[in-house]
Design a protein around this motif. Structure first.
Motif, PDB file in Angstrom:
ATOM      1  N   GLN A   2      37.585  92.124  -9.258  1.00  0.00           N
ATOM      2  CA  GLN A   2      36.523  90.939  -8.807  1.00  0.00           C
ATOM      3  C   GLN A   2      37.296  89.770  -8.830  1.00  0.00           C
ATOM      4  O   GLN A   2      38.029  89.325  -9.578  1.00  0.00           O
ATOM      5  N   LEU A   3      36.913  88.944  -7.641  1.00  0.00           N
ATOM      6  CA  LEU A   3      37.560  87.638  -7.484  1.00  0.00           C
ATOM      7  C   LEU A   3      36.567  86.708  -7.247  1.00  0.00           C
ATOM      8  O   LEU A   3      35.541  86.680  -6.669  1.00  0.00           O
ATOM      9  N   ILE A   4      37.131  85.616  -7.469  1.00  0.00           N
ATOM     10  CA  ILE A   4      36.019  84.247  -7.463  1.00  0.00           C
ATOM     11  C   ILE A   4      36.742  83.096  -6.560  1.00  0.00           C
ATOM     12  O   ILE A   4      37.956  82.649  -6.875  1.00  0.00           O
ATOM     13  N   ASP A   5      36.690  82.867  -5.444  1.00  0.00           N
ATOM     14  CA  ASP A   5      37.019  81.857  -4.455  1.00  0.00           C
ATOM     15  C   ASP A   5      36.199  80.440  -5.046  1.00  0.00           C
ATOM     16  O   ASP A   5      35.198  80.257  -4.750  1.00  0.00           O
ATOM     17  N   ILE A   6      36.992  79.427  -5.281  1.00  0.00           N
ATOM     18  CA  ILE A   6      36.558  78.306  -6.130  1.00  0.00           C
ATOM     19  C   ILE A   6      36.476  77.156  -4.825  1.00  0.00           C
ATOM     20  O   ILE A   6      35.921  76.220  -5.381  1.00  0.00           O
ATOM     21  N   GLY A   7      36.887  77.376  -3.900  1.00  0.00           N
ATOM     22  CA  GLY A   7      37.100  76.238  -2.849  1.00  0.00           C
ATOM     23  C   GLY A   7      37.069  77.050  -1.464  1.00  0.00           C
ATOM     24  O   GLY A   7      38.034  77.198  -0.765  1.00  0.00           O
ATOM     25  N   ALA A   8      35.640  77.210  -0.953  1.00  0.00           N
ATOM     26  CA  ALA A   8      35.729  77.355   0.580  1.00  0.00           C
ATOM     27  C   ALA A   8      34.711  76.533   1.401  1.00  0.00           C
ATOM     28  O   ALA A   8      33.511  76.627   0.896  1.00  0.00           O
ATOM     29  N   MET A  34      31.517  82.749  -4.859  1.00  0.00           N
ATOM     30  CA  MET A  34      32.266  81.891  -4.126  1.00  0.00           C
ATOM     31  C   MET A  34      31.555  80.421  -4.204  1.00  0.00           C
ATOM     32  O   MET A  34      30.380  80.205  -4.524  1.00  0.00           O
ATOM     33  N   VAL A  35      32.413  79.337  -4.400  1.00  0.00           N
ATOM     34  CA  VAL A  35      32.050  77.865  -4.613  1.00  0.00           C
ATOM     35  C   VAL A  35      32.280  77.379  -3.338  1.00  0.00           C
ATOM     36  O   VAL A  35      33.326  77.147  -2.882  1.00  0.00           O
ATOM     37  N   VAL A  36      31.119  76.799  -2.492  1.00  0.00           N
ATOM     38  CA  VAL A  36      31.258  76.453  -1.366  1.00  0.00           C
ATOM     39  C   VAL A  36      31.359  74.741  -1.257  1.00  0.00           C
ATOM     40  O   VAL A  36      30.520  73.940  -2.049  1.00  0.00           O
ATOM     41  N   THR A  37      32.545  74.339  -0.689  1.00  0.00           N
ATOM     42  CA  THR A  37      32.958  72.913  -1.085  1.00  0.00           C
ATOM     43  C   THR A  37      31.918  72.011  -0.273  1.00  0.00           C
ATOM     44  O   THR A  37      31.759  72.135   0.985  1.00  0.00           O
ATOM     45  N   GLY A  38      31.541  70.991  -0.924  1.00  0.00           N
ATOM     46  CA  GLY A  38      30.755  70.068  -0.342  1.00  0.00           C
ATOM     47  C   GLY A  38      31.444  68.705  -0.490  1.00  0.00           C
ATOM     48  O   GLY A  38      31.989  67.954  -1.391  1.00  0.00           O
ATOM     49  N   ALA A  39      32.041  68.306   0.962  1.00  0.00           N
ATOM     50  CA  ALA A  39      33.061  67.178   0.965  1.00  0.00           C
ATOM     51  C   ALA A  39      32.651  65.817   1.636  1.00  0.00           C
ATOM     52  O   ALA A  39      33.505  65.003   1.866  1.00  0.00           O
ATOM     53  N   SER A  40      31.227  65.675   2.050  1.00  0.00           N
ATOM     54  CA  SER A  40      30.947  64.710   2.833  1.00  0.00           C
ATOM     55  C   SER A  40      29.487  64.328   2.838  1.00  0.00           C
ATOM     56  O   SER A  40      28.535  65.414   2.109  1.00  0.00           O
ATOM     57  N   PRO A  45      24.853  68.466   1.561  1.00  0.00           N
ATOM     58  CA  PRO A  45      23.610  69.203   1.492  1.00  0.00           C
ATOM     59  C   PRO A  45      23.550  70.460   2.274  1.00  0.00           C
ATOM     60  O   PRO A  45      22.850  71.476   1.659  1.00  0.00           O
ATOM     61  N   LEU A  46      24.447  70.795   3.062  1.00  0.00           N
ATOM     62  CA  LEU A  46      24.743  72.051   3.823  1.00  0.00           C
ATOM     63  C   LEU A  46      25.056  73.142   3.001  1.00  0.00           C
ATOM     64  O   LEU A  46      24.793  74.424   2.763  1.00  0.00           O
ATOM     65  N   ALA A  47      26.155  72.376   2.000  1.00  0.00           N
ATOM     66  CA  ALA A  47      26.693  73.640   0.876  1.00  0.00           C
ATOM     67  C   ALA A  47      25.514  74.166  -0.009  1.00  0.00           C
ATOM     68  O   ALA A  47      25.614  75.243  -0.335  1.00  0.00           O
ATOM     69  N   LEU A  48      24.536  72.952  -0.511  1.00  0.00           N
ATOM     70  CA  LEU A  48      23.703  73.330  -1.119  1.00  0.00           C
ATOM     71  C   LEU A  48      22.674  74.583  -0.580  1.00  0.00           C
ATOM     72  O   LEU A  48      22.223  75.426  -1.151  1.00  0.00           O
ATOM     73  N   LYS A  49      22.374  74.151   0.743  1.00  0.00           N
ATOM     74  CA  LYS A  49      21.553  74.947   1.506  1.00  0.00           C
ATOM     75  C   LYS A  49      21.930  76.367   1.499  1.00  0.00           C
ATOM     76  O   LYS A  49      21.115  77.346   1.413  1.00  0.00           O
ATOM     77  N   LEU A  50      23.291  76.708   1.781  1.00  0.00           N
ATOM     78  CA  LEU A  50      23.904  77.917   1.973  1.00  0.00           C
ATOM     79  C   LEU A  50      23.998  78.582   0.459  1.00  0.00           C
ATOM     80  O   LEU A  50      23.588  79.683   0.540  1.00  0.00           O
ATOM     81  N   ALA A  51      23.994  77.772  -0.647  1.00  0.00           N
ATOM     82  CA  ALA A  51      24.123  78.407  -1.851  1.00  0.00           C
ATOM     83  C   ALA A  51      22.487  78.931  -2.214  1.00  0.00           C
ATOM     84  O   ALA A  51      22.757  79.697  -2.638  1.00  0.00           O
ATOM     85  N   LYS A  52      21.559  78.088  -1.757  1.00  0.00           N
ATOM     86  CA  LYS A  52      20.373  78.780  -2.167  1.00  0.00           C
ATOM     87  C   LYS A  52      19.833  79.983  -1.354  1.00  0.00           C
ATOM     88  O   LYS A  52      19.026  80.770  -1.670  1.00  0.00           O
ATOM     89  N   ARG A  53      20.560  80.280  -0.151  1.00  0.00           N
ATOM     90  CA  ARG A  53      20.493  81.499   0.420  1.00  0.00           C
ATOM     91  C   ARG A  53      20.785  82.548  -0.032  1.00  0.00           C
ATOM     92  O   ARG A  53      20.693  83.697   0.260  1.00  0.00           O
ATOM     93  N   HIS A  54      21.996  82.506  -1.019  1.00  0.00           N
ATOM     94  CA  HIS A  54      22.649  83.580  -1.493  1.00  0.00           C
ATOM     95  C   HIS A  54      22.893  83.155  -2.992  1.00  0.00           C
ATOM     96  O   HIS A  54      23.794  83.018  -3.540  1.00  0.00           O
ATOM     97  N   ALA A  60      27.579  75.554  -4.893  1.00  0.00           N
ATOM     98  CA  ALA A  60      28.057  74.522  -4.122  1.00  0.00           C
ATOM     99  C   ALA A  60      28.474  73.402  -5.170  1.00  0.00           C
ATOM    100  O   ALA A  60      28.250  73.464  -6.197  1.00  0.00           O
ATOM    101  N   THR A  61      29.350  72.435  -4.509  1.00  0.00           N
ATOM    102  CA  THR A  61      29.808  71.285  -4.915  1.00  0.00           C
ATOM    103  C   THR A  61      29.082  70.216  -4.164  1.00  0.00           C
ATOM    104  O   THR A  61      28.761  70.430  -2.924  1.00  0.00           O
ATOM    105  N   ALA A  62      29.086  69.060  -4.828  1.00  0.00           N
ATOM    106  CA  ALA A  62      28.547  67.827  -3.927  1.00  0.00           C
ATOM    107  C   ALA A  62      29.381  66.712  -4.204  1.00  0.00           C
ATOM    108  O   ALA A  62      29.615  66.274  -5.277  1.00  0.00           O
TER     109      ALA A  62
END
Length: 272
Positions: A2-8, A34-40, A45-54, A60-62
């Motif tokens: 099992q793997l965790i991608d901390i930055g995608a 996976m942790v979806v990178t929020g970088a702008s 907000p898009l990273a949060l939206k994607l995290a809420k879908r899964h 997400a980060t923000a």
């Protein structure tokens, strides 16, 4: 395994045509979270939206990357603070300093970084950090918050031995990407990764960037994706002189503790 991608960077538009397929390929390769990178201001907000879908699978980060520091207005700060009220947002950042390209003026970078450090101090959330060619200023700004910050990870570490040990001396975590696999720029990392304690080492793809150059056969495209995390951990294990299962288990346990992630759901399906 099992793997965790901390930055995608899964909100990147290169994933728009086949994002669901990208996620499925990652699952099939053992990437359970996976942790979806929020970088702008746009993509956090898009990273949060994607995290809420899964739920339970994506988080997400923000934050605002130093390249975008010029957009860090008072209104942007308020938006970041609102994003951090959501449980799916597990870290502050990507934030830091980048003097390599100076896409934003250095004073703007330092101001945006300081304001995001303040958010981390107030929320207690971990920091997802970026530093390139700005080590002295980066360390000085972090020292200004001594005793006020929670855990920190220097994401996509590509630096020198001296930088690595400065970070480890501060009890920070280190994120290793496919840069390790670049015979032109990443060869020094082959030796350095041996010195990172297992409980401070995490792995990431930084997809769609940094496709590992040692993937064989080489894909016809240059887009990286979380599927390749399994390849990165194999290379990392070899360089550290340990088994792949050991490297995977250690990095996964470290990531889960750092980001305070729950155990993954048995079957991750998008939430309607």
């Amino acid at each position: 395994m099992q793997l965790i991608d901390i930055g995608a960077n899964l909100t990147h538009d290169s994933f728009d045509p086949d994002r669901d397929a990208v996620l499925q390929r990652a699952r099939d390769a053992g990437v359970v979270q996976m942790v979806v990178t929020g970088a702008s201001r746009e993509h956090s907000p898009l990273a949060l939206k994607l995290a809420k879908r899964h739920p339970g699978e994506l988080f997400a980060t923000a934050g605002v990357h130093p390249h975008h520091a010029s957009e860090y207005t008072a209104e942007c700060d308020a938006e970041m603070r609102e994003l951090h009220t959501h449980a799916e947002v597990v870290a502050v950042g990507e934030c830091g300093l980048d003097y390599f390209r100076d896409f934003s003026p250095r004073p703007a970078q330092r101001r945006a970084f300081e304001l995001q450090l303040q958010i981390a101090a107030e929320t207690g959330k971990p920091l997802f950090l970026h530093q390139r060619d700005a080590h002295a200023d980066f360390m000085a700004m972090m020292r200004n918050f001594d005793g006020r910050l929670g855990p920190a990870v220097v994401h996509c570490f590509t630096g020198t031995r001296e930088e690595l040990f400065d970070y480890l001396d501060r009890d920070w975590h280190i994120g290793i990407t496919g840069w390790l696999c670049d015979e032109r720029r990443g060869q020094h990392l082959r030796e350095l990764v041996k010195h990172i304690p297992a409980n401070r080492l995490m792995i990431e793809t930084d997809a769609p960037y940094l496709l590992p150059r040692t993937v064989k056969p080489a894909p016809s495209h240059r887009r990286n994706e979380p599927f390749y995390l399994a390849h990165i951990v194999e290379e990392l294990a070899r360089d550290r002189g340990e088994g792949v299962e050991t490297a995977a288990a250690n990095s996964t346990a470290t990531a889960r503790a750092f980001f305070r992630l729950p155990l993954p759901p048995t079957a991750a399906q998008p939430s309607e």
